[in-house]
Design an enzyme around this catalytic site. Structure first.
Site, PDB file in Angstrom:
ATOM      1  N   SER A 132      -9.018  -2.646 -12.400  1.00  0.00           N
ATOM      2  CA  SER A 132      -8.167  -3.366 -11.456  1.00  0.00           C
ATOM      3  C   SER A 132      -9.023  -4.084 -10.408  1.00  0.00           C
ATOM      4  O   SER A 132      -9.743  -5.020 -10.745  1.00  0.00           O
ATOM      5  CB  SER A 132      -7.159  -2.397 -10.827  1.00  0.00           C
ATOM      6  N   HIS A 174      -4.308  -6.746 -14.735  1.00  0.00           N
ATOM      7  CA  HIS A 174      -2.854  -6.531 -14.886  1.00  0.00           C
ATOM      8  C   HIS A 174      -2.226  -7.816 -15.435  1.00  0.00           C
ATOM      9  O   HIS A 174      -1.151  -8.236 -14.998  1.00  0.00           O
ATOM     10  CB  HIS A 174      -2.214  -6.181 -13.534  1.00  0.00           C
ATOM     11  N   GLU A 201      -3.308  -4.421 -18.844  1.00  0.00           N
ATOM     12  CA  GLU A 201      -3.402  -3.014 -18.441  1.00  0.00           C
ATOM     13  C   GLU A 201      -3.777  -2.132 -19.634  1.00  0.00           C
ATOM     14  O   GLU A 201      -3.468  -2.450 -20.780  1.00  0.00           O
ATOM     15  CB  GLU A 201      -2.078  -2.554 -17.834  1.00  0.00           C
TER      16      GLU A 201
END
Length: 267
Positions: A132, A174, A201
């Site tokens: 992330s 994401h 993800e």
């Protein structure tokens, strides 16, 4: 400075990776860091909950068989000068950046002694991983924030300095889950990077030299801007739509590879 042959791999994860089941993506980071001989430093700079997040990854990497796992907490910039933190990173075979806010990584680590040591370890073979926010910070220019939009515009994305592990590339995370194609395209137009990587993800890429391999449940969207024949950026106001013609797109699931130098997928 390390050569391409001595520099360690990068394991770049799109976020929300499995931490309780087979842990396919995190398993590959442990493998890249040395497997059962891995000594992993978990960098928690990005998160506002460093102790809790650090403990999560200590438990996961330990369960996967790493020899040792220690957290490095840098909640302020001066924490990046701590002898204890420098020792952990100097001994690490794998250095993993957690999720959170990528701007915190730059604010608290970039330009410090800790930053220098991390890059030295990478040059000498240590694996660098990130999920992330820890993925977003990998390039020399990173996406700081922006809107999840289908159509690019100048104000769809904000950029800032990254940590420079993968120069000339723009990364968004994401990716499919948050509909971020528009802001990745905008980032490519606004920055000198020529390749954009949208990482889903529970999906990651393992970068070794000029190539990466896809691992995980989702896909990597590769946007190649070198083939572009036209854009309308000149004279555009920030909220007006960007036109892009001739952009090349690749969608690569688990097991596929891509050459960052030739810009070609490897089937």
């Amino acid at each position: 400075m390390g050569t391409e042959s001595t520099r360690g791999p990068l394991v770049i994860i799109g976020g929300a990776e499995d931490k309780e089941g087979d842990c396919i993506v995190l398993r590959e980071f442990v493998r890249a860091a040395g497997g059962v001989n891995a000594k992993i430093a978990v960098m928690t700079a990005a998160t506002g909950y460093p102790v809790e997040v650090g403990e999560t990854y200590i438990n996961v990497f330990g369960r996967l068989g790493a020899e040792s796992v220690e957290a490095v907490h840098t909640e302020h910039r001066d924490h990046s000068e701590r002898e204890s933190s420098l020792r952990i990173v100097e001994e690490a075979t794998g250095i993993f950046f957690t999720g959170g806010d990528q701007s915190r990584i730059v604010e608290f680590i970039q330009g410090t002694t800790l930053d220098k040591v991390i890059h030295q370890r990478h040059d000498r073979g240590a694996a660098i991983g990130g999920t992330s926010a820890g993925a977003a910070m990998m390039p020399d220019q990173m996406i700081v924030g922006g809107a999840s939009v289908s159509n690019p515009s100048v104000d769809a994305v904000s950029m800032g300095p990254g940590m420079g592990f993968l120069p000339g590339i723009v990364i968004d995370q994401h990716f499919a889950q948050r509909g971020r194609l528009g802001r990745l395209l905008a980032a490519l137009v606004l920055q000198p990077a020529v390749i954009g990587l949208g990482i889903d993800e529970d999906t990651g890429i393992i970068v070794k030299g000029d190539e990466f391999e896809v691992v995980g449940q989702g896909a990597i969207t590769v946007v190649d801007e070198t083939t572009t024949t036209h854009n309308n950026l000149e004279g555009l106001l920030k909220d007006e739509p960007i036109a892009l013609c001739g952009v090349k797109l690749h969608i690569l699931p688990h097991g596929y590879r891509f050459n960052l130098k030739t810009h070609l997928p490897l089937l």
